[in-house]
Design an enzyme around this catalytic site. Structure first.
Site, short mmCIF file in Angstrom:
data_model
loop_
_atom_site.label_atom_id
_atom_site.label_comp_id
_atom_site.label_asym_id
_atom_site.label_seq_id
_atom_site.Cartn_x
_atom_site.Cartn_y
_atom_site.Cartn_z
N HIS A 132 -1.55 -6.19 13.57
CA HIS A 132 -1.27 -5.07 12.66
C HIS A 132 0.23 -4.93 12.44
O HIS A 132 0.98 -4.56 13.34
CB HIS A 132 -1.86 -3.77 13.25
CG HIS A 132 -1.61 -2.58 12.40
ND1 HIS A 132 -0.95 -1.46 12.84
CD2 HIS A 132 -1.92 -2.32 11.10
CE1 HIS A 132 -0.88 -0.57 11.86
NE2 HIS A 132 -1.46 -1.07 10.80
N SER A 149 -5.65 -1.48 9.17
CA SER A 149 -4.91 -0.35 9.74
C SER A 149 -5.73 0.37 10.79
O SER A 149 -5.21 1.25 11.48
CB SER A 149 -4.56 0.65 8.64
OG SER A 149 -3.74 0.05 7.69
N LYS A 199 -13.49 -6.83 3.41
CA LYS A 199 -13.05 -7.60 4.58
C LYS A 199 -14.19 -8.47 5.10
O LYS A 199 -13.99 -9.64 5.47
CB LYS A 199 -12.58 -6.64 5.70
CG LYS A 199 -11.45 -5.72 5.30
CD LYS A 199 -10.25 -5.89 6.20
CE LYS A 199 -9.17 -4.86 5.97
NZ LYS A 199 -7.88 -5.44 5.61
N VAL A 220 -6.33 -8.07 2.89
CA VAL A 220 -6.97 -7.54 1.68
C VAL A 220 -7.20 -6.04 1.85
O VAL A 220 -6.93 -5.47 2.92
CB VAL A 220 -8.31 -8.27 1.37
CG1 VAL A 220 -8.06 -9.76 1.11
CG2 VAL A 220 -9.32 -8.09 2.48
N MET A 237 1.48 -5.48 1.60
CA MET A 237 1.75 -6.11 2.90
C MET A 237 1.73 -7.64 2.84
O MET A 237 2.56 -8.33 3.43
CB MET A 237 0.71 -5.64 3.93
CG MET A 237 0.74 -4.17 4.23
SD MET A 237 2.30 -3.62 4.93
CE MET A 237 2.15 -4.17 6.61
N GLU A 265 -8.34 -2.22 2.40
CA GLU A 265 -8.92 -1.60 3.61
C GLU A 265 -10.34 -1.09 3.32
O GLU A 265 -10.64 0.09 3.44
CB GLU A 265 -8.00 -0.47 4.10
CG GLU A 265 -8.36 0.17 5.42
CD GLU A 265 -7.94 -0.62 6.64
OE1 GLU A 265 -7.62 -1.82 6.52
OE2 GLU A 265 -7.94 -0.04 7.73
N ASP A 293 -4.70 -14.54 -3.73
CA ASP A 293 -5.17 -13.25 -4.26
C ASP A 293 -6.09 -13.51 -5.44
O ASP A 293 -6.38 -14.67 -5.77
CB ASP A 293 -3.99 -12.32 -4.62
CG ASP A 293 -4.36 -10.85 -4.46
OD1 ASP A 293 -5.36 -10.41 -5.07
OD2 ASP A 293 -3.67 -10.13 -3.72
N ASN A 295 -0.13 4.39 14.57
CA ASN A 295 -0.85 5.27 13.62
C ASN A 295 -1.52 6.44 14.33
O ASN A 295 -1.66 7.52 13.78
CB ASN A 295 -1.88 4.48 12.81
CG ASN A 295 -1.21 3.61 11.75
OD1 ASN A 295 -0.01 3.74 11.53
ND2 ASN A 295 -1.96 2.73 11.14
N1 LIG Z 1 0.41 -0.58 3.04
C1 LIG Z 1 0.74 -0.39 4.32
O1 LIG Z 1 1.74 0.27 4.63
C2 LIG Z 1 -0.08 -1.05 5.40
C3 LIG Z 1 0.45 -1.07 6.71
C4 LIG Z 1 -0.27 -1.70 7.73
C5 LIG Z 1 -1.51 -2.26 7.44
N2 LIG Z 1 -2.00 -2.20 6.15
C6 LIG Z 1 -3.30 -2.86 5.90
O2 LIG Z 1 -3.07 -4.08 5.21
C7 LIG Z 1 -4.18 -4.35 4.34
C8 LIG Z 1 -3.67 -4.49 2.93
O3 LIG Z 1 -2.99 -3.33 2.55
P1 LIG Z 1 -2.00 -3.33 1.31
O4 LIG Z 1 -1.26 -2.04 1.39
O5 LIG Z 1 -1.25 -4.60 1.25
O6 LIG Z 1 -3.05 -3.24 0.11
P2 LIG Z 1 -2.86 -3.72 -1.40
O7 LIG Z 1 -3.94 -3.01 -2.17
O8 LIG Z 1 -1.46 -3.56 -1.84
O9 LIG Z 1 -3.20 -5.27 -1.32
C9 LIG Z 1 -4.46 -5.78 -1.10
C10 LIG Z 1 -4.58 -7.06 -1.91
O10 LIG Z 1 -5.79 -7.71 -1.55
C11 LIG Z 1 -6.29 -8.32 -2.72
N3 LIG Z 1 -7.68 -8.66 -2.53
C12 LIG Z 1 -8.76 -7.85 -2.51
N4 LIG Z 1 -9.88 -8.56 -2.30
C13 LIG Z 1 -9.50 -9.86 -2.18
C14 LIG Z 1 -10.18 -11.08 -1.95
N5 LIG Z 1 -11.50 -11.11 -1.83
N6 LIG Z 1 -9.47 -12.21 -1.89
C15 LIG Z 1 -8.13 -12.21 -2.05
N7 LIG Z 1 -7.42 -11.08 -2.25
C16 LIG Z 1 -8.09 -9.92 -2.32
C17 LIG Z 1 -6.03 -7.29 -3.80
O11 LIG Z 1 -6.08 -7.88 -5.10
C18 LIG Z 1 -4.64 -6.80 -3.43
O12 LIG Z 1 -3.61 -7.52 -4.07
C19 LIG Z 1 -5.15 -3.19 4.53
O13 LIG Z 1 -6.08 -3.54 5.48
C20 LIG Z 1 -4.24 -2.08 5.02
O14 LIG Z 1 -4.94 -1.10 5.75
C21 LIG Z 1 -1.31 -1.64 5.14
#
Ligand SMILES: NC(=O)c1ccc[n+]([C@@H]2O[C@H](COP(=O)([O-])OP(=O)(O)OC[C@H]3O[C@@H](n4cnc5c(N)ncnc54)[C@H](O)[C@@H]3O)[C@@H](O)[C@H]2O)c1
Length: 313
Positions: free
Chosen positions: A143, A123, A101, A94, A17, A96, A36, A194
């Site tokens: 979101h 999410s 967080k 970051v 995302m 979930e 990141d 969702n």
């Molecule tokens: N994937 C989806 O379809 C979707 C849709 C809506 C919301 N979300 C929400 O978005 C958020 C991220 O989801 P995603 O799918 O992108 O996950 P992802 O795992 O692809 O990405 C998360 C990123 O955060 C990084 N990270 C972790 N800890 C960190 C820190 N302390 N500092 C900097 N970076 C850090 C990780 O290295 C990773 O690259 C979650 O809360 C998820 O619930 C995801």
């Protein structure tokens, strides 16, 4: 706090995302730091952004000659402190995981001035109980939906202490980015989409588990019915076309009822056939309303057939 004045954003997390959310800011002319944990993730994120922009250019959503300018607005870094410098808005994207967080919000609270809005892309986590920040009025959920550079919706969700100004700011900022924000009245887990999608998932799993239909049959059934109607009438207006009296009768045949339907039926608000249901059709006749609906359904059906949407990808 004015969304028009945001010149630099901070996006923490460059995964599925985050990379795309950063891209949307850059497309809107806003400088953005993308943070990141390591260079490899950031490099991958940058490559994905380049590929996303190229597809958007193919569909004329972004002028191809602007791609390099957009890319120059994105500043990847592994240093949160560096990324936070001069940011007018911050969003965490970051993993979930509540602990992750919580830590990021603690850092953002220290690094970002108190008048900067801090948003979460969770999410469904109750970020308002998880994040410990000095001024909870500045916390909000925005979101987004995957892929953020294509899907218009952003659910804006205030917590119990989020200020009205922060809600208005978040909504305006999303609009400035070309997104379609829907503001929920209060935090509720899973928000709108969702929540609905989760119920669909439960039903699908039951059908699969019981062997009532195959995956291909389920998808073809949904694409050949809801798939044509949903983009036109959504889920609530659908009731207006079924007829609220019939929906109530169906509920009763299952031994349930619902006060929302009982009240509307009692008032004679049965949907399109009475020109009023969940929506008010302004006295237009049923014939007129159905004609408008059916023109849209037929356009949708023509288009879906043209692009072979009923075949699996
Ligand atoms: N994937 C989806 O379809 C979707 C849709 C809506 C919301 N979300 C929400 O978005 C958020 C991220 O989801 P995603 O799918 O992108 O996950 P992802 O795992 O692809 O990405 C998360 C990123 O955060 C990084 N990270 C972790 N800890 C960190 C820190 N302390 N500092 C900097 N970076 C850090 C990780 O290295 C990773 O690259 C979650 O809360 C998820 O619930 C995801």
């Amino acid at each position: 706090m004015d969304a028009k004045n945001v010149k630099k954003a901070l996006v923490v997390g460059a995964g599925v995302m985050g990379h795309s959310i950063a891209q949307v800011f850059a497309q809107a002319g806003i400088e953005v730091s993308l943070v990141d944990l390591n260079e490899k993730i950031l490099e991958h994120a940058t490559n994905l952004i380049k590929s996303n922009l190229s597809i958007l250019a193919e569909f004329k959503r972004v002028p191809r000659k602007e791609i390099s300018t957009i890319l120059r607005r994105i500043h990847p870094t592994t240093s949160l402190a560096e990324g936070a410098q001069g940011a007018d808005f911050a969003i965490e994207v970051v993993s979930e995981v509540a602990e992750v967080k919580k830590k990021v919000f603690a850092q953002l609270d220290e690094l970002c001035p108190e008048d900067i809005v801090l948003a979460s892309n969770t999410s469904g986590l109750d970020i308002f109980s998880i994040a410990e920040v000095k001024k909870p009025a500045r916390l909000i959920i925005t979101h987004w939906f995957a892929p953020p550079h294509i899907i218009p919706l952003v659910e804006v969700v205030p917590g119990p202490k989020t200020s009205g100004d922060v809600v208005a700011f978040a909504k305006e900022l999303m609009e400035r980015l070309g997104k379609r924000p829907i503001v929920l009245r209060e935090f509720v887990r899973s928000f709108i989409v969702n929540r609905i999608q989760n119920q669909i998932s439960l039903a699908v799993l039951e059908i699969l588990e019981k062997g009532w239909a195959t995956p291909t049959e389920i998808d073809l059934a949904v694409k050949s019915s809801l798939g044509i109607r949903l983009p036109i009438v959504g889920v609530v207006q659908t009731y207006d076309f079924t007829g609220l009296d019939l929906v109530l009768d169906i509920m009763k045949s299952y031994g349930v009822s619902h006060p929302i339907f009982e009240e509307k039926v009692k008032k004679g608000h049965l949907g399109a056939k009475t020109s009023k249901g969940f929506y008010d059709y302004g006295g237009r006749s049923e014939e007129e309303i159905l004609k408008k609906r059916d023109r849209l359904y037929l356009k949708m059906l023509d288009y879906l057939e043209k692009i072979n949407a009923f075949e699996p990808i």
